[in-house]
Design a protein around this motif. Structure first.
Motif, PDB file in Angstrom:
ATOM      1  N   GLN A 604       8.282 -18.433 -25.016  1.00 44.80           N
ATOM      2  CA  GLN A 604       7.979 -19.708 -24.893  1.00 44.80           C
ATOM      3  C   GLN A 604       7.277 -19.939 -23.667  1.00 44.80           C
ATOM      4  OE1 GLN A 604       8.438 -22.001 -27.234  1.00 44.80           O
ATOM      5  NE2 GLN A 604       9.857 -23.321 -26.344  1.00 44.80           N
ATOM      6  N   HIS A 625       3.798  -9.857 -38.697  1.00 47.81           N
ATOM      7  CA  HIS A 625       3.718 -11.028 -38.979  1.00 47.81           C
ATOM      8  C   HIS A 625       3.637 -12.066 -38.002  1.00 47.81           C
ATOM      9  CE1 HIS A 625       4.634 -14.174 -41.800  1.00 47.81           C
ATOM     10  NE2 HIS A 625       5.584 -14.711 -40.903  1.00 47.81           N
ATOM     11  N   ASN A 629       0.268 -14.597 -37.491  1.00 51.22           N
ATOM     12  CA  ASN A 629       0.422 -15.977 -37.241  1.00 51.22           C
ATOM     13  C   ASN A 629      -0.415 -16.248 -35.868  1.00 51.22           C
ATOM     14  OD1 ASN A 629       2.055 -16.316 -38.924  1.00 51.22           O
ATOM     15  ND2 ASN A 629       3.779 -16.621 -38.093  1.00 51.22           N
ATOM     16  N   VAL A 632      -4.009 -16.508 -36.503  1.00 53.64           N
ATOM     17  CA  VAL A 632      -4.269 -17.704 -37.291  1.00 53.64           C
ATOM     18  C   VAL A 632      -4.246 -19.031 -36.348  1.00 53.64           C
ATOM     19  CG1 VAL A 632      -3.150 -19.525 -38.962  1.00 53.64           C
ATOM     20  CG2 VAL A 632      -3.426 -16.954 -39.558  1.00 53.64           C
ATOM     21  N   TYR A 636      -7.629 -21.521 -35.030  1.00 59.52           N
ATOM     22  CA  TYR A 636      -7.949 -23.228 -34.902  1.00 59.52           C
ATOM     23  C   TYR A 636      -8.439 -23.617 -33.570  1.00 59.52           C
ATOM     24  CZ  TYR A 636      -6.072 -23.182 -39.695  1.00 59.52           C
ATOM     25  OH  TYR A 636      -6.175 -22.914 -40.910  1.00 59.52           O
TER      26      TYR A 636
ATOM     27  N   ILE B  89       6.020 -27.181 -19.056  1.00 53.97           N
ATOM     28  CA  ILE B  89       4.959 -26.439 -18.449  1.00 53.97           C
ATOM     29  C   ILE B  89       3.419 -27.078 -18.356  1.00 53.97           C
ATOM     30  CG2 ILE B  89       3.932 -24.240 -18.638  1.00 53.97           C
ATOM     31  CD1 ILE B  89       6.303 -23.113 -18.157  1.00 53.97           C
ATOM     32  N   GLN B  90       3.320 -27.742 -19.579  1.00 54.12           N
ATOM     33  CA  GLN B  90       2.027 -28.257 -19.736  1.00 54.12           C
ATOM     34  C   GLN B  90       1.758 -29.285 -18.600  1.00 54.12           C
ATOM     35  OE1 GLN B  90       4.084 -28.353 -22.871  1.00 54.12           O
ATOM     36  NE2 GLN B  90       2.394 -29.014 -24.174  1.00 54.12           N
ATOM     37  N   ARG B 162      13.490 -28.285 -31.741  1.00 53.99           N
ATOM     38  CA  ARG B 162      12.630 -27.115 -32.143  1.00 53.99           C
ATOM     39  C   ARG B 162      13.022 -25.983 -31.203  1.00 53.99           C
ATOM     40  NH1 ARG B 162       6.774 -26.107 -33.843  1.00 53.99           N
ATOM     41  NH2 ARG B 162       6.307 -24.618 -32.999  1.00 53.99           N
ATOM     42  N   ASP B 163      12.857 -26.409 -30.046  1.00 53.32           N
ATOM     43  CA  ASP B 163      13.206 -25.398 -28.946  1.00 53.32           C
ATOM     44  C   ASP B 163      14.241 -24.456 -29.266  1.00 53.32           C
ATOM     45  OD1 ASP B 163      10.931 -26.158 -27.586  1.00 53.32           O
ATOM     46  OD2 ASP B 163      12.075 -27.350 -25.832  1.00 53.32           O
ATOM     47  N   GLU B 167      12.824 -21.884 -31.667  1.00 51.58           N
ATOM     48  CA  GLU B 167      12.296 -20.949 -30.723  1.00 51.58           C
ATOM     49  C   GLU B 167      13.349 -19.930 -29.995  1.00 51.58           C
ATOM     50  OE1 GLU B 167       9.000 -20.908 -30.506  1.00 51.58           O
ATOM     51  OE2 GLU B 167       8.182 -23.002 -30.493  1.00 51.58           O
ATOM     52  N   ASP B 427      -3.566 -23.942 -42.672  1.00 55.02           N
ATOM     53  CA  ASP B 427      -2.893 -23.878 -41.348  1.00 55.02           C
ATOM     54  C   ASP B 427      -1.388 -23.776 -41.591  1.00 55.02           C
ATOM     55  OD1 ASP B 427      -3.647 -26.209 -42.440  1.00 55.02           O
ATOM     56  OD2 ASP B 427      -3.899 -27.062 -40.445  1.00 55.02           O
ATOM     57  N   LEU B 429       0.398 -22.192 -43.188  1.00 56.29           N
ATOM     58  CA  LEU B 429       0.822 -20.880 -43.191  1.00 56.29           C
ATOM     59  C   LEU B 429       1.929 -20.778 -42.098  1.00 56.29           C
ATOM     60  CD1 LEU B 429       0.246 -18.804 -45.322  1.00 56.29           C
ATOM     61  CD2 LEU B 429      -1.328 -17.862 -43.530  1.00 56.29           C
ATOM     62  N   LEU B 430       1.463 -21.342 -40.943  1.00 51.57           N
ATOM     63  CA  LEU B 430       2.338 -21.166 -39.773  1.00 51.57           C
ATOM     64  C   LEU B 430       3.676 -22.196 -40.006  1.00 51.57           C
ATOM     65  CD1 LEU B 430      -0.600 -21.577 -37.107  1.00 51.57           C
ATOM     66  CD2 LEU B 430       0.403 -19.469 -37.808  1.00 51.57           C
ATOM     67  N   SER B 433       5.824 -20.297 -41.935  1.00 49.98           N
ATOM     68  CA  SER B 433       6.583 -19.376 -41.277  1.00 49.98           C
ATOM     69  C   SER B 433       7.754 -19.934 -40.341  1.00 49.98           C
ATOM     70  CB  SER B 433       5.533 -18.566 -40.384  1.00 49.98           C
ATOM     71  OG  SER B 433       5.988 -18.043 -39.320  1.00 49.98           O
ATOM     72  N   ASP B 614       2.745 -26.750 -36.807  1.00 55.25           N
ATOM     73  CA  ASP B 614       2.341 -25.896 -35.727  1.00 55.25           C
ATOM     74  C   ASP B 614       0.782 -25.801 -35.653  1.00 55.25           C
ATOM     75  OD1 ASP B 614       2.925 -23.862 -33.549  1.00 55.25           O
ATOM     76  OD2 ASP B 614       3.782 -22.667 -35.038  1.00 55.25           O
ATOM     77  N   ALA B 617      -0.542 -27.259 -32.010  1.00 54.25           N
ATOM     78  CA  ALA B 617       0.279 -26.797 -30.802  1.00 54.25           C
ATOM     79  C   ALA B 617      -0.770 -26.559 -29.858  1.00 54.25           C
ATOM     80  CB  ALA B 617       1.175 -25.754 -31.299  1.00 54.25           C
TER      81      ALA B 617
END
Lengths: 836, 617
Positions: A604, A625, A629, A632, A636, B89-90, B162-163, B167, B427, B429-430, B433, B614, B617
Motif C-alpha cells: 500500500q 499476474h 496489472n 497496465v 494509463y 499518504i497523498q 477497499r483497504d 488490499e 482498463d 482488466l484491473l 482482477s 482501478d 488510481a
C-alpha cells in the motif's frame, strides 16, 4: 503530663518548642566542622563533604558521605572530581554537586553517578564563586554567580535552559549576600551589595529599598527567603533584622539582635496559619529565634549545627542530635498549655480520670457538654495528635478523642480514622531505620504518592508495599508501581543468573494489574542483559509493548511477528521501516513474504510512494499476474503512445508467464486497437485514441466511416448482436432513416426488429417505426404495436396469441376514450384465454 | 402506516454527546494555534465537519479562510496554516510540497496538521523523509463517530472497504476498535458481544486491549449488546437494487453524510436544494422505511390531510384565525414544503424506475436470487453490456450472478468479460482482477480441487500467527455458498404466494418480498438463539470467525436493566446500506428491540463497485 510543655518557650503570644527527632547514628570524627553539608527538606537525606581547601595535601581525596536523616549511612565514596562549590538535593532526592568550573554532577541517593551538565562556557574561565540550589513549581533549579559577577540561572535541571542575567552595576566579586525568589511565575535573584539591594530578573537589574529599614545599617550581610517565597528577612551589620514580604512592599517588623557579626545561617520558621512567624539565626554557639513581635529566644549550641528550613519549622542537625524547632500549633497549645480550659484540654483530663475509674471524668464531661463543645474537643484532640511526634502522646490524644466520640451521635468518623492511618504511616517512616522525619503537615503537602516514590527510591520496597496495602491505594498506582520498581532494581543484580531473576520477577509480579513487563525488560537491556530482557518480554501480555524494545535489541524478526500479533498497523509499519533500513533488499522482501499483513501494508505504501519498489516486490515473488496489472496501470499514466504500447507489451509478456491467456489476449487487442485508432486519427483527424472498442465503433458509425467500422467489427470479432445494436443506435441518432432501412434489410437481424421500432419511436418517428412492426416476431408484436401507440394492432396481436397477460397489458393501456367494441372484444378474449 | 409496535420499545441513548465531544476537541486543537489562520480541509471531511462545527464556530476560533484540499499549490496569504486531513499518504505528500515550496521562496509560516481520527506512523515517516517534521506540529482529532441520525452512526471511512477487504491493509481496524471503545466508555459497559468475520474479530480484540489499558468506570449501561459484522460476510445484499424509499433516494441521488441534493427536476424550480434526511423531517420519517410502491399513496393521503388542515381556516372567526396563524400555520407550511419535495423526488424516481428496463432488471435480480432461469439472466446481462448501458450496473449484475451462482462457468466468465472490456475499455482488466481477489466475480472451480493459491493460504492458516491475519487471501479460498445459505436460512420466500407490501411480514419486504438480507437474518438468528449454537453449518459456509462473548464480572448485573439489553449496537465493518437499516428497524419493531447501526460508511451497490475500479488510481 506537665513535662510536655517542658521544652516550650514563649515568643510573643505563642510558644516555640524543640522536638527531638533522632540521636544521630553516624559517628563523625570532627562533628560537622569543616564539612560542606546539605540536607534535603521533607526529612530528606544529608550529604557531607569535607572542605577540600583545608586538606593539607591536594592529592588526598575528600570523602563524600550520604546519610539518612537519622544518620544511617547510605553511601560513602572518595570525591574524585573537581572542587565542589555547593551541594544540594533535587525534589526527587538526587544529589547535585556544583563544581568550581560550572559542571553540575548528578548522583542518586546511593552515590551512583547519573549524569552531568554544565552551567555554560563562560563559567569555565571565571569559575563559580557561589551557587545555590532552589526549588520552584517547575522543579529543581540551580543559580550561580561567577567570578565576573554575573548570575546564571537554570530553572529546571530536567529541562535545561540556561539564563544569563543582566549585569549588576558596581558589583565586584560576589555580592555580600543573595537569594533566589520565585514570584509571579518568574524566577529572580535578590542580591545585596553593601547597603544596596537589587532585584535581578531576565531583562533588568532594579535597585530596591525595603520600607523602614533602620538607617544605621550600612551593609546587608545576610538574607533569608521563606519556604513559600513569600517572606524575606535581611540582616544588617548594625545587628538589625528586617522582616517583610518579598515584594518589598510591606514590613512586618524589625528586631535588634545586638549581635553584629554575620550569622552563619539564617532561616525562616513559619507554619501554615502561623501566629508568630520568626527567623532563626545561627552563630557559632548561639541560636536565636527572633519573632515578629520583636521578642527573641536564645539557645546555646554545644556543637556545630546546620539548619534546614521546612514547611512548618526548622530542623537543626547536629553531630549528635537532630531536632525540630517549630511554633507550637494552636491545637497543641490549647490542650497542653498549663491550666488550659480549652475543650480539648478538658476532654483529655476527663479521659485521664476515666482511665483512673474516677467519677471526676463525668464532671469534666458534663462541663464540656454544658458548653456544648464536645465536638470541638474531639476535633482538637484529633488535630493535636497529628502534631505530636511521640507515639505515646499521639495515642493518649486519640484515645481521648475516641472516648469523647462515644458521647456524640453524629460525629463524622473520617477525620479520626484517616488521622489514625496517617499517623501509623508517619510513625513507620519516622522509624530510625527508615529515617524520614516527616510531620503531618509536610506529609499532607507531599502526598502519599510522593512518599511511596521516596521509599521506592530508597529501595524500601516491602515497607512501600505495606503502606500501599494499608492505605488501600489502587493497585495501579500503588502495589504494582512498587513492584515494577523492585523488578527494575532486581534485574540489575549482576550476580544472579537470568533464569532465576526472570522466575523471581514473574512469581512476585504475577498477575498484578497494570504491570508493564516491557519497562522492566528495557531496564534489563540497559544493563546489557539482552537474554533476560527477552525472557521478561515473554510475560508482557500486550504484544504491542514488546515491539520497540525488540527492535532496539535487534530482534527485528521477532518484533515483526509481535507487531502483527498486536493488530496495530502502525507498529507493523514501524518494524517494516526499520527492517527496510537494516536488511538488504532481498532478505527484506523474503521477510515480508512470510508475513502477508506486513507485505500488504508495505505494498500500500509503495503504491503511493515507490512504484519501482512495488515492481521489485512482485518480481521477487514471481507474481506475474500482479506485474502485468502493474504495467497496465502504468500504461494509463503514460501519455506517449509508444511508451504506452511498450508498457502494454511488457504486460502481455507477464500475463503470458502467469498463464493468464485471457488477460494477455485482451491486452494484445488493446494494443491493436490503439494502433488502429492512431492510424485513423492521423488519416481522418478523429479523436479516437483511448476510447473503448464499443465507443470507437460508435464514433466511426456516427461519422459515416462504415468501411472502417466493418473492418473493426471483423478484426475484433465483435459479436453480431453488439454490432447491430451499435449501428442501429448510431443511425437512429443521426436520423439516417434510409441507411437504417437498408441495414434492416441487409440480413436477418440477430437482435430482432423490436429494437428498430423502439429507436424510431424514441426519435419520435412513428412513420419509420411502423415499417418494422410487421417484421417483429409474434411474441413481441404486442409490445411493438403498443410502442407506436397502435392499440387496435396490439389488440389484434394479443387476441391472436390468446395470451391472458398480454391482453391485460393492452387493456391497461386503454383509456375511457377507447372504442367500446375493442374493449369488449378484449375482455371476451381474456375470459376465454383465462378459461383455457 | 407505520408498522404496529409489538412491545414498548426502549428509548435510544442520546448520541449528540458524540458531536459535542468532537466539537470541543476540535476547538481545543484550533486554539493550540493562536491567532488568525487559514484552514485546509480534506474534501471528504467537509461534510462531516459541517455537522460538527459550522463556519461561524470556526471563525469564532480565529479561522480566517477555509479551503478544500485540492492537491494544488495554494494561494493563502496567512502566516499560519492549519490542515485538517485524513491520514492519507497523498495528502501528507501534498502538505510536504506546500511547506517545501514556502521554504524555497523563503516564506516563513506556522503549520499545524490535524489528523482525523488518528495519525499513522507512515504519515509521520513521510514528514520526516521530506525533512519538514520540525516545521509542522501534528495533532490528532479523535473524531471517530458521526451520528447521522438517532440510530445511525457513521465512521465516514468509505475507504475502509477497499483497504481492508481488497488490499489486506488493516490500518483501519484499530480505528474501528477505538470507535467501539469510545461507545463502550460512553454508553457501555456492553454485556454481550457477538460477531462474525475476521475483521470484526480483530476490531473486537483491539477494543478489548484498549479497555484493559484504560481505567474503568462503573456506570449504568445504555447499550447492552453489540453485534459486529464484516461486510464481506454478505456481499449480495449491498449489490441488490434498493426499493425502500431511503435506499432508493441514496441509489439515485446519493445521500452524502445524511444530506441529499435534489436537482431542479425535483424542486420544480430552477435551483437545486440541499435537504437533510433524518428523523427530524416528519414526512421523511414516515416513508423512509416503506417500499417504494407504497410511498406515493402515502404522500397523496398526506397531501389531502394537509389540505384539510388548511381548509379549517374557512370556518374560523378572527380569534381562531389568530391562533391558527401563530400556532399551526408555521408547522403546516414546513410540512407542506417537505411534502412537495418528497413528492417531487418520488415523481423523479418514478420516471426513472418505472421504465421497462428497470422492471426487467429487478426481475433478473430476483431470478438470480432465486436461482431461476439463469440462462435468461445471462442473456439479459449480455444485452445490457452490449448496449453499453451503465458500466456500474453491468458490473453489479455480473457480480450478483457470480455470487449467487458460486462463480461463473469458465465459458461465460470469459465471454462476458471480453464483451465487458469491449464496451467499457480494456482498463477494466484491473477491475476484474480486483473483483476476483475479493471474490465478487470469479470463475467456477472444477470439482473440489484446491487451487495453488488456496493451498498456499491453507498452509498459512495452519500457522497460528499468520493465519490470524491472512485476510487478503482468505477471500480467494472463500466461496459464497449463497444458494446453500439461502436454503438453510430461508432467505428467499416462496414465490408462489403473493407478497403484500403494505403489510410486510418479514424483512424481505425491503426487496419487494424477494429476499431477506443475509446480514440482517444472521443478526436475527443470533439474537434469537443468544449465540451461534445451531448455526454451525451456516458459519462454516460463511467461513467462520464467529464469536459470542459475555462480558466478565464487571458488568454489575447482566439482566439489571432490561431496557439496555434490548438496545443492540450493530457495527458493520465495510459499510451498510439504507435497506439493511430499514430491515433492522423492521426487525426491531417486530421483536421489541432497538437497533443502533454503526457503520464505517453508508454504502450501496455503486459505492461498493466504484471502490473496486482501478483505472484512475
Amino acid at each position: 503530663m506537665a513535662f510536655i510543655t517542658a521544652n516550650w518557650n514563649p515568643l510573643g503570644d505563642a510558644f516555640y518548642r524543640q522536638i527531638e527527632l533522632y540521636d544521630m547514628g553516624w559517628s563523625l570524627r570532627d562533628g560537622l566542622k569543616d564539612c560542606m553539608v546539605a540536607a534535603a527538606p521533607y526529612g530528606g537525606p544529608i550529604v557531607l563533604l569535607e572542605w577540600q581547601s583545608q586538606r593539607p595535601s591536594p592529592s588526598a581525596r575528600p570523602q563524600l558521605e550520604i546519610y539518612s536523616s537519622s544518620g544511617v549511612s547510605m553511601a560513602s565514596f572518595p570525591w574524585k572530581s573537581g572542587p565542589v562549590r555547593q551541594l544540594g538535593w533535587t525534589v526527587c532526592d538526587d544529589l547535585l554537586a556544583i563544581q568550581e568550573d560550572g559542571t553540575v554532577l548528578i548522583y542518586d541517593l546511593f552515590g551512583t553517578f547519573k549524569r552531568h551538565f554544565s552551567m555554560g562556557n563562560e563559567v569555565v574561565q571565571n569559575q563559580v564563586l557561589e551557587a545555590k540550589v532552589f526549588h520552584s513549581p517547575y522543579g529543581t533549579g540551580v543559580a550561580i554567580v561567577t567570578g565576573a559577577s554575573r548570575f546564571t540561572l537554570a530553572m529546571n535541571i530536567d529541562d535545561l535552559k540556561l539564563r544569563r542575567l543582566p549585569e549588576v552595576p558596581g558589583l565586584q566579586g560576589a555580592p555580600s549576600c543573595w537569594a533566589v525568589l520565585t514570584q509571579d511565575r518568574q524566577t529572580k535573584v535578590l542580591l545585596a551589595n553593601g547597603a544596596d539591594l537589587y532585584i535581578l530578573d531576565n531583562t533588568s537589574c532594579t535597585p530596591v529599598t525595603p520600607p523602614g529599614l533602620s538607617p544605621q545599617a550600612c551593609s546587608i550581610i545576610n538574607m533569608a527567603v521563606s519556604f513559600s517565597y513569600k517572606y524575606l528577612a535581611l540582616f544588617t551589620d548594625s545587628g538589625h533584622l528586617w522582616m517583610g514580604s518579598t515584594n518589598l512592599k510591606d514590613k512586618l517588623s524589625e528586631v535588634e539582635t545586638k549581635v553584629r557579626s554575620a550569622p552563619k545561617q539564617m532561616v525562616w520558621s513559619r507554619r501554615p496559619k502561623s501566629q508568630q512567624p520568626s527567623v532563626v539565626l545561627m552563630w557559632d554557639r548561639l541560636l536565636l529565634v527572633a519573632g515578629v513581635c520583636k521578642e527573641t529566644i536564645q539557645y546555646t549550641l554545644d556543637e556545630e549545627c546546620v539548619c534546614v528550613a521546612e514547611l512548618d519549622g526548622v530542623r537543626i542537625v547536629g553531630a549528635s542530635r537532630h531536632e525540630m524547632l517549630q511554633e507550637v500549633p494552636s491545637a497543641c497549645e490549647d490542650i497542653f498549655k498549663i491550666a488550659s480550659m480549652a475543650p480539648g484540654a478538658l476532654l483529655l483530663e476527663a479521659h485521664k480520670e476515666y482511665e483512673k475509674c474516677s467519677q471526676k471524668a463525668d464532671e469534666y464531661l458534663r462541663e464540656i457538654k454544658e458548653q456544648s463543645v464536645l465536638g470541638e474537643a474531639v476535633k482538637q484532640c484529633v488535630e493535636a495528635a497529628g502534631y505530636e511526634h511521640e507515639p505515646e502522646t499521639q495515642k493518649t490524644l486519640l484515645r481521648a478523642a475516641s472516648f469523647g466520640k462515644c458521647f456524640l451521635s453524629n460525629f463524622p468518623p473520617e477525620p479520626f480514622v484517616s488521622m489514625c492511618r496517617d499517623l501509623r504511616v508517619l510513625n513507620s517512616v519516622r522509624d530510625y531505620s527508615v529515617g524520614i522525619p516527616l510531620t503531618h503537615t509536610q506529609y499532607k503537602q507531599m502526598t502519599v504518592q510522593v512518599l511511596i516514590d521516596r521509599l521506592v527510591y530508597r529501595k524500601l520496597y516491602p515497607l512501600a508495599i505495606e503502606i500501599c496495602r494499608y492505605l488501600k491505594t489502587p493497585e495501579y498506582q500503588g502495589v504494582s508501581r512498587v513492584l515494577k520498581h523492585w523488578a527494575c532494581c532486581k534485574v540489575q543484580q549482576k550476580e544472579e543468573p537470568d533464569e532465576s531473576i526472570a522466575r523471581a520477577v514473574s512469581v512476585k509480579l504475577g498477575e498484578a494489574a497494570g504491570i508493564s513487563y516491557s519497562e522492566i525488560a528495557a531496564r534489563a537491556y540497559e544493563c546489557g542483559r539482552t537474554e533476560l530482557a527477552i525472557k521478561l518480554l515473554e510475560f508482557e501480555p500486550r504484544s504491542g509493548e514488546q515491539v520497540p524494545l525488540l527492535l532496539k535489541m535487534k530482534r527485528s524478526q521477532l518484533g515483526l511477528s509481535k507487531a502483527i500479533e498486536s493488530g496495530d498497523t502502525d507498529l507493523v509499519y514501524t518494524v517494516v521501516t526499520y527492517l527496510k533500513n537494516e536488511m538488504n533488499r532481498g532478505d527484506f522482501f523474503m521477510t515480508l513474504r512470510n508475513q502477508p499483513v506486513a507485505l500488504s501494508l508495505y505494498r500500500q505504501f509503495c503504491k503511493h510512494q515507490e512504484q519501482e519498489t512495488l515492481k521489485d516486490l512482485f518480481n521477487q515473488d514471481d507474481d506475474h499476474h500482479e506485474l502485468g496489472n502493474f504495467y497496465v496501470r502504468a500504461s494509463y499514466k503514460e501519455s506517449k503512445l509508444e511508451a504506452r504500447l511498450s508498457l502494454l507489451q511488457s504486460a502481455v509478456d507477464e500475463y503470458n508467464k502467469a498463464k493468464n491467456e485471457f488477460a494477455a489476449k485482451a491486452t494484445e487487442e488493446e494494443m491493436k486497437l490503439l494502433r488502429f485508432q492512431r492510424r485513423l486519427d492521423e488519416e481522418k483527424g478523429e479523436a479516437l485514441l483511448g476510447l473503448s472498442l464499443h465507443d470507437t465503433l460508435h464514433a466511426l458509425l456516427s461519422a459515416n466511416y462504415h468501411k472502417q467500422a466493418e473492418q473493426l467489427y471483423r478484426d475484433f470479432r465483435v459479436p453480431d448482436k453488439r454490432y447491430w445494436w451499435l449501428k442501429l443506435t448510431a443511425l437512429a441518432e443521426k436520423e439516417d432513416w434510409d441507411e437504417l432501412e437498408k441495414f434492416a434489410k441487409s440480413k436477418k437481424s440477430p437482435i430482432g426488429y423490436l429494437p428498430f421500432v423502439e429507436v424510431c419511436v424514441k426519435r419520435h418517428n412513428k412513420y419509420e417505426a411502423k415499417k418494422y412492426v410487421s417484421k417483429v416476431t409474434p411474441e413481441q408484436k404486442v409490445k411493438a404495436h403498443l410502442a407506436i401507440g397502435d392499440l387496435e394492432g396490439a389488440a389484434e396481436a394479443a387476441i391472436e396469441r390468446r395470451s391472458e397477460g398480454e391482453i391485460s397489458t393492452v387493456l391497461a393501456r386503454c383509456s375511457p376514450t377507447t372504442d367500446r367494441a375493442l374493449l369488449e372484444r378484449l375482455n371476451r378474449a381474456r375470459s376465454t384465454a383465462a378459461k383455457k | 402506516m407505520a408498522h404496529s409496535v409489538r412491545r414498548d420499545a426502549p428509548e435510544l441513548p442520546d448520541f449528540s454527546l458524540l458531536k459535542r465531544l468532537a466539537r470541543d476537541q476540535l476547538i481545543y486543537l484550533l486554539e493550540q494555534l493562536p491567532g488568525k489562520k487559514d484552514l485546509f480541509i480534506e474534501a471528504d471531511l467537509m461534510s462531516p465537519l459541517d455537522r460538527i462545527a459550522n463556519v461561524t464556530t470556526l471563525k469564532e476560533h480565529e479561522v480566517d479562510k477555509l479551503y478544500k484540499v485540492e492537491h494544488k499549490s495554494i494561494v493563502s496569504t496567512s502566516d499560519q496554516l492549519c490542515f485538517l486531513i485524513r491520514p492519507r499518504i497523498q495528502t501528507v505528500k501534498w502538505i510536504c510540497d506546500v511547506v517545501n515550496a514556502d521554504k524555497a521562496v523563503g516564506k516563513f509560516r506556522r503549520y499545524k496538521v490535524i489528523f482525523c481520527p488518528q495519525k499513522f506512523y507512515a504519515c509521520e515517516t513521510l514528514l520526516e523523509e521530506q525533512g519538514i517534521i520540525g516545521d509542522v506540529t501534528t495533532d490528532e482529532w479523535s473524531f471517530y463517530l458521526l451520528p447521522l441520525d438517532d440510530d445511525i452512526i457513521s465512521l465516514e471511512l468509505p475507504e475502509f472497504f477497499r483497504d481492508n477487504f481488497l488490499e489486506g491493509d488493516q490500518r483501519w481496524v484499530r480505528t474501528a476498535g477505538s470507535a467501539l471503545h469510545l461507545l463502550h466508555s460512553l454508553y457501555g459497559p456492553f454485556s454481550k458481544v457477538y460477531g462474525i468475520g475476521r475483521c470484526s474479530k480483530m476490531a473486537y480484540e483491539s477494543w478489548r486491549e484498549q479497555v484493559k489499558e484504560g481505567e474503568q468506570r462503573v456506570r449504568q449501561a445504555d447499550i447492552g449488546n453489540v453485534f459486529l459484522i464484516d461486510r464481506d460476510v454478505d456481499l449480495v445484499t449491498p449489490l441488490c437494487s434498493q426499493v425502500v424509499y431511503e435506499g432508493l433516494v441514496d441509489d439515485i441521488f446519493r445521500i452524502k453524510c445524511g444530506c441529499v441534493e435534489f436537482g431542479p427536476d425535483v424542486t420544480s424550480s430552477d435551483k437545486s436544494m440541499k435537504v437533510m434526511l433524518n428523523s427530524q423531517d416528519k414526512v421523511f420519517n414516515e416513508i423512509r422505511n416503506e417500499h417504494f410502491s407504497q410511498v406515493f399513496g402515502f404522500l397523496s393521503q398526506k397531501a389531502r390531510n394537509l389540505q384539510t388542515a388548511y381548509d379549517k381556516r374557512s370556518g374560523m372567526d378572527i380569534k381562531q384565525m389568530k391562533t391558527f396563524v401563530s400556532e399551526e400555520l408555521k408547522g403546516l407550511k414546513k410540512e407542506h414544503r417537505l411534502l412537495s419535495l418528497h413528492i417531487g423526488a418520488s415523481e423523479s424516481m418514478m420516471k426513472k424506475k418505472t421504465k421497462q428496463d428497470f422492471q426487467e432488471m429487478l426481475k433478473t435480480e430476483h431470478s438470480l436470487l432465486e436461482g431461476f432461469e439463469i440462462r435468461e439472466c445471462i442473456s439479459f446481462i449480455e444485452e445490457h453490456i452490449n448496449r453499453q448501458a451503465s458500466m456500474v450496473e453491468s458490473m453489479r449484475l455480473l457480480c450478483l450472478l457470480s455470487l449467487t451462482e458460486n462463480g461463473l462457468l469458465p465459458k461465460d466468465y470469459r465471454s462476458l468479460k471480453a464483451q465487458y472490456l469491449q464496451s467499457y475499455g480494456v482498463d477494466h482488466l484491473l477491475t476484474f482482477s480486483n473483483l476476483k481477489q475479493l471474490g465478487l466475480l470469479v470463475e467456477q472451480q472444477p470439482g473440489e480441487t484446491l487451487t495453488v493459491m488456496e493451498s498456499r493460504v491453507g498452509k498459512l492458516v495452519n500457522d497460528k500467527t499468520a493465519g490470524k491475519l491472512t485476510d487478503a487471501f482468505s477471500s480467494l479460498a472463500k466461496k459464497s455458498n449463497f444458494r446453500a445459505l439461502s436454503r438453510r436460512l430461508n432467505l428467499v420466500p416462496k414465490s408462489d404466494e403473493e407478497y403484500d407490501l403494505r403489510v410486510p411480514r418479514d424483512m424481505a419486504y425491503i426487496f419487494s418480498g424477494a429476499y431477506i438480507p443475509l446480514s440482517c437474518k444472521l443478526i436475527e438468528q443470533v439474537l434469537e438463539r443468544d449465540g451461534w449454537t445451531g448455526l454451525e453449518e451456516v458459519t462454516r459456509m460463511i467461513n467462520g470467525h464467529e464469536f459470542a462473548v459475555t462480558a466478565g464480572s464487571n458488568g454489575s448485573d447482566p439482566r439489571g436493566r432490561s431496557d439496555a439489553q434490548r438496545i443492540i449496537l450493530v457495527m458493520f465493518l465495510g459499510g451498510c446500506t439504507y435497506s439493511e437499516i430499514s430491515a433492522l428497524r423492521f426487525l426491531g419493531k417486530e421483536k421489541g428491540y432497538k437497533f443502533v447501526v454503526v457503520t464505517t460508511a453508508i454504502t450501496n451497490s455503486a459505492r461498493v463497485l466504484e471502490s473496486m475500479l482501478d483505472n484512475h488510481a
